[in-house]
Design an enzyme around this catalytic site. Sequence first.
Site, PDB file in Angstrom:
ATOM      1  N   ASP A   1      22.938  31.537  61.313  1.00 42.13           N
ATOM      2  CA  ASP A   1      22.344  32.722  60.689  1.00 42.13           C
ATOM      3  C   ASP A   1      22.383  33.976  61.535  1.00 42.13           C
ATOM      4  O   ASP A   1      22.016  33.953  62.713  1.00 42.13           O
ATOM      5  CB  ASP A   1      20.846  32.485  60.402  1.00 42.13           C
ATOM      6  CG  ASP A   1      20.588  31.447  59.345  1.00 42.13           C
ATOM      7  OD1 ASP A   1      21.456  31.227  58.500  1.00 42.13           O
ATOM      8  OD2 ASP A   1      19.486  30.855  59.373  1.00 42.13           O
TER       9      ASP A   1
ATOM     10  N   GLU B   1      23.530  25.275  59.373  1.00 40.68           N
ATOM     11  CA  GLU B   1      23.499  26.703  59.049  1.00 40.68           C
ATOM     12  C   GLU B   1      23.555  27.521  60.330  1.00 40.68           C
ATOM     13  O   GLU B   1      22.984  27.136  61.361  1.00 40.68           O
ATOM     14  CB  GLU B   1      22.228  27.035  58.260  1.00 40.68           C
ATOM     15  CG  GLU B   1      22.205  28.434  57.672  1.00 40.68           C
ATOM     16  CD  GLU B   1      21.116  28.585  56.617  1.00 40.68           C
ATOM     17  OE1 GLU B   1      21.142  27.819  55.628  1.00 40.68           O
ATOM     18  OE2 GLU B   1      20.223  29.444  56.798  1.00 40.68           O
TER      19      GLU B   1
ATOM     20  N   GLU C   1      20.186  37.341  60.721  1.00 39.78           N
ATOM     21  CA  GLU C   1      19.193  37.928  59.824  1.00 39.78           C
ATOM     22  C   GLU C   1      18.730  39.259  60.421  1.00 39.78           C
ATOM     23  O   GLU C   1      18.231  39.304  61.549  1.00 39.78           O
ATOM     24  CB  GLU C   1      17.995  36.996  59.636  1.00 39.78           C
ATOM     25  CG  GLU C   1      18.330  35.730  58.864  1.00 39.78           C
ATOM     26  CD  GLU C   1      17.123  34.834  58.686  1.00 39.78           C
ATOM     27  OE1 GLU C   1      16.876  34.397  57.553  1.00 39.78           O
ATOM     28  OE2 GLU C   1      16.434  34.560  59.692  1.00 39.78           O
TER      29      GLU C   1
END
Length: 294
Positions: free
Chosen positions: A108, A106, A110
Amino acid sequence: MKTAHILALFLCLLLHSVAMAGTPRKPVNLPFPTNYVASWGSDHIKEFHGGRKVELFLNQQYGAGFKSKETYLFGHFSMQIKLVPGDSAGTVTAFYLSSQTAHHDEVDFEFLGNRSGQPYILQTNIFTEGKGDREHRIYLWFDPTKHYHSYAVLWNMYQIVFFVDSIPIRVFKNCKDLGVGYPFKQPMGIHSTLWDGDNWATRGGAEKTDWSKAPFIASYQQFYVDGCKTSAAQSVCATQGRRWWDEVEFRDLDRRQWRLLKWVRKHYTIYNYCTDKLRYQKMPPECVRERDNR
């Protein structure tokens, strides 16, 4: 002259000093309905202008998320986002690539909301074979709620680079030779979500979501994708080595990009796991290759 103005002038001069060596080639803008479907909260997703603009809504009941119809093994992925304005404490807007497997990879972005007048925090993280704990946190040098800004990931066999408006804010090098995991065989889909994270997102959960301000809205446009389409069963890109992101100039940042990254690290980074001596008595090996020790 205020410090912010000096920094803005420095950035402007640096951006225009030389042509960017690692400029993505011919990005493909795929309207939302062409490449994306709702992953949850479909009634909290609104499309405008034939899918050229999308809004996600969050209220006290639930938020929303969408994902790409395709999965990819390497490429360049970006979208323009205008974040939740005003009092956004407790909200999390995420844009990420994920393999969605038990031992997932993953990548990311955020965006952690905050009280009115306080800056957003952008947290990035990378999971390899289910292992994360590689958080970076920065402040942005602009208000991400006023206008759309571009957030992008370049992913190839050599590095993963996070970009904000074409400025590299983080690089993660392939350090498998040092025993560090790297996403290279699990195809990942493109995802974005808007959800309530008030148990951790703002000041470690001290600031809770003010539901009187709901609904919270994040807006999206310019869904650019240029990746090697593949399926979850495949671990090799059929065109590996023959796409623009495999060329020599994309195997590392150029000198100008390293200077921009150093500028972000110096003026806007508020947390970097590489320099967290309470967690790591010895700097993780990938951090040395990423020049986080400089």
